[in-house]
Structures are given as C-alpha cells and as structure tokens.
Design an enzyme around this catalytic site. Structure first.
Site, mmCIF file in Angstrom:
data_model
loop_
_atom_site.group_PDB
_atom_site.id
_atom_site.type_symbol
_atom_site.label_atom_id
_atom_site.label_comp_id
_atom_site.label_asym_id
_atom_site.label_seq_id
_atom_site.Cartn_x
_atom_site.Cartn_y
_atom_site.Cartn_z
ATOM 1 N N TYR A 1 0.659 -1.327 -0.114
ATOM 2 C CA TYR A 1 0.209 0.016 0.262
ATOM 3 C C TYR A 1 0.611 1.061 0.065
ATOM 4 O O TYR A 1 2.171 1.546 0.708
ATOM 5 C CB TYR A 1 -1.076 -0.101 1.079
ATOM 6 C CG TYR A 1 -1.656 -1.507 1.399
ATOM 7 C CD1 TYR A 1 -3.457 -1.034 1.082
ATOM 8 C CD2 TYR A 1 -1.685 -2.390 1.886
ATOM 9 C CE1 TYR A 1 -4.001 -2.036 1.615
ATOM 10 C CE2 TYR A 1 -2.154 -3.634 2.024
ATOM 11 C CZ TYR A 1 -3.369 -3.694 1.857
ATOM 12 O OH TYR A 1 -4.533 -4.272 1.790
ATOM 13 N N HIS B 1 -6.765 0.503 -1.859
ATOM 14 C CA HIS B 1 -6.402 -0.736 -1.431
ATOM 15 C C HIS B 1 -5.059 -0.971 -2.489
ATOM 16 O O HIS B 1 -4.146 -0.125 -2.694
ATOM 17 C CB HIS B 1 -7.461 -1.421 -2.987
ATOM 18 C CG HIS B 1 -9.073 -1.390 -2.542
ATOM 19 N ND1 HIS B 1 -9.470 -2.177 -1.246
ATOM 20 C CD2 HIS B 1 -10.110 -0.937 -3.200
ATOM 21 C CE1 HIS B 1 -10.863 -2.792 -1.593
ATOM 22 N NE2 HIS B 1 -11.240 -0.972 -2.561
ATOM 23 N N LYS C 1 -4.072 -5.024 -9.975
ATOM 24 C CA LYS C 1 -2.723 -4.376 -9.264
ATOM 25 C C LYS C 1 -1.778 -4.217 -10.287
ATOM 26 O O LYS C 1 -1.800 -5.633 -11.263
ATOM 27 C CB LYS C 1 -2.468 -5.582 -8.075
ATOM 28 C CG LYS C 1 -4.007 -5.205 -7.162
ATOM 29 C CD LYS C 1 -3.390 -5.472 -5.799
ATOM 30 C CE LYS C 1 -4.653 -6.239 -5.069
ATOM 31 N NZ LYS C 1 -5.316 -4.856 -5.044
#
Length: 348
Positions: free
Chosen positions: A288, A296, A327
């Site tokens: 993060y 997220h 991601k």
C-alpha cells in the site's frame, strides 16, 4: 514476385518489384543499383502470404523447405518467426534486429520513414528461463533509446502472450521510524504484543501486525524488521530475551526464502510502503502507498534472487493474478542491491 535465395537472405532483383514490396509494408532493405534484400524471417512470412516466389539453383522453394532451411541457419528461428508473424498480422511494421533484441516494432499505422520504433522485442519460448539481471539490463537499454521493452512468449501450441517490462519505481508515503521500543512475546513462529497502548503504537505509526482484541499479532518478518530498528524487544515463553540475530536465524531455519523476503521487506518499508503478506494472491507481499484504511493495495510483489533464473510459467501465473485483481506485479530482484521490475500483460 520472384526472389532468389542467397545464403541468409532472399534477393528480389527487379527494382520495380522490389520497390513495390518495400513500399507496401517496409519489407527488406533497398540495394544500391536497385532491387531489395529480405532477411529470412521476412522472406518466409511473404512466401507464406503468397506475395513472393523463391527459387534456389533454378528450382522453386516451398514454404516448408524455406522454413526448414532457415531453422538450420538460425537458432530459435521458429520462435522468432512466430512472434514476427503475429505482430505483422496485427498490422505493425516489424524489423529484425541484431544484438540484445530480436526485432523492433513501429507504432500501428506508421512506417520507417514516418516514425521511430516504439518497442524493442525479445521473442522467447515458454520453456526458456530468464535471469533477472537480463531484464534490468534490457529495460535500461530500451529506456536509454526512448523505447519500451516487450517480450513475446510462444507457448507449446504456438500461441502468443506479450509482456511489457519497466523499471519498478515503487514508493509510498508512510514513515516507519519507531518512537519507542515495545515488548512482545514469541509464541511458536509469531510475536504478540499484549499491552493495549503498545499495540496501538505499532499499529498507528506503521500499520504493523494484525489486531486481535486489543493485542497485536506480528509476523516473523515484521518482528525482525522492528527489532533491527529498535522498535521491538522480544522474549520467549520462558521470559528470556531473544536477540535480533537469533530471531533472524530462527526465521532462516524455519521458513523458505526467509532472508530473501526479509531483505525485500526491509527495502520496501524504507521506501515508505506498507507491506503485508500476499499469501492469498500467491505472492510474497501486497503493498500500500498509504493507509490500508484509505485505499486498496496497488502492488503485489514477489522476492526473487537476482542471481537465479526465473521461468515463464511462474512469471505468467503472478502477472495474471495481479492483473485479475487490478494490481501491478513487481518482482523484487535481490542481489548486492535490490532492484525492481514491473511486468504487465500487454495487448498489442
């Protein structure tokens, strides 16, 4: 259009016909005095497409014969040809390269006279292995030339998957300097902080650990990191103190790749990132840029030895999972220093 096979090239002698092939796709290289020289990859593609005929010693050469001949001339010709063929069929101008890269690709709709290549391409088999040092070197070289690095990976059935590589400039905005040393107790392979105020302190300044009813559970990696920065002291179940070195050695002896993961974890934390386990995604870490309560995780990360080869199936699995959960997949290449490579699935 007739062409003649000459060792490692096919020559179209007629100037008019050579110009026509060149102008309708930037195939080959014009010869002084007229005519056109095609490399074997280009010639094989044009022969398959039915755009040229090729002779050798007065005899016409078929596509299978040329493919077999070219495969004997060049290592991994079949892999390079499959990637070249696929990119050409997608409407791009492609030129074969020498040296570190296999080919260069121009932007869609552009030609050699109207633009510069956008990508430098490596063509590889899914069964090949890659060294992280090669990725880093190639990324630096392509960036210096103002281009992007693209890998075309050919699977066992001849299908193509493309990956784009870039340097991983990962960073976050969370400080990790401990303002006090708190005490934890080691139970099996985890450390627990039982005092409510101490647990809140660790959770607050760096989002370490996991809350369990006002106490904090720390992983072994988190505990080693905090001990090295004098933010944590640890005792065993008998109440005896455990040194930082002893805790690290315990991790080395009980967990796979512990030192590799610890070095990556420490470096990522120093870059201001909050680092949590990536187990549920099949990777070492999720990361993060600031509080997990606010956003997220942006990255998934996997620590790899900078001195050991990687396989394409393991790269493919990690990248596909990262893409599926929106991601970025970061490989932490751990050697004398730690460098990062971002690998993304890419649609041409």
């Amino acid at each position: 259009m007739p062409g003649e096979l000459r060792d490692d090239a096919v020559v179209i002698n007629d100037q008019k016909e050579g110009c026509q092939i060149y102008n309708k796709g930037n195939y080959g290289y014009p010869l002084s005095g007229g005519g056109l020289e095609l490399d074997l990859v280009e010639a094989t593609y044009l022969l398959e497409a039915g755009r040229i005929q090729i002779t050798s010693g007065g005899r016409e050469v078929s596509f299978p014969e040329l493919f077999d001949y070219s495969s004997e001339k060049y290592d991994e010709f079949d892999i390079k040809y499959m990637v070249y063929r696929d990119i050409r069929q997608r409407g791009f101008v492609v030129k074969m390269e020498t040296g570190s890269f296999d080919m260069s690709v121009f932007p869609r709709g552009e030609t050699m006279s109207s633009s510069r290549p956008a990508y430098l391409v490596r063509a590889v088999s899914e069964r090949s292995t890659m060294h992280p040092a090669d990725f880093r070197m190639e990324i630096a070289e392509t960036a210096k030339k103002g281009k992007k690095l693209l890998y075309g990976v050919v699977d066992e059935e001849g299908d193509l998957t493309y990956y784009i590589m870039s340097e991983g400039n990962v960073s976050g905005g969370v400080r990790t300097d401990a303002d006090a040393c708190v005490e934890g107790k080691m139970i099996r392979d985890r450390v627990f902080v039982f005092k409510k105020e101490d647990a809140a302190r660790l959770k607050g300044f760096g989002f370490f650990g996991k809350d369990i009813q006002n106490m904090l559970q720390l992983s072994l990696i988190e505990s080693c990191y905090l001990m090295r920065r004098e933010g944590l002291s640890v005792r065993d179940t008998a109440g005896d103190p455990i040194s930082s070195d002893s805790l690290t050695e315990y991790g080395r002896n009980t967990q796979d790749e512990f030192i590799l993961r610890l070095r990556a974890y420490e470096d990522l934390r120093e870059k201001g990132l909050i680092v949590k386990t990536g187990f549920k995604y099949g990777t070492h870490f999720r990361m993060y840029e600031k509080s997990p309560n606010e956003l997220h995780a942006r990255y998934l990360a996997h620590a790899v030895s900078g001195n050991s080869p990687m396989t394409w199936p393991e790269i493919s699995r990690a990248v596909r999972i990262a893409g599926g959960v929106k991601k970025e997949m970061v490989f932490c290449c751990v050697a004398d220093k730690i460098e990062y490579v971002v690998i993304k699935w890419f649609r041409l």
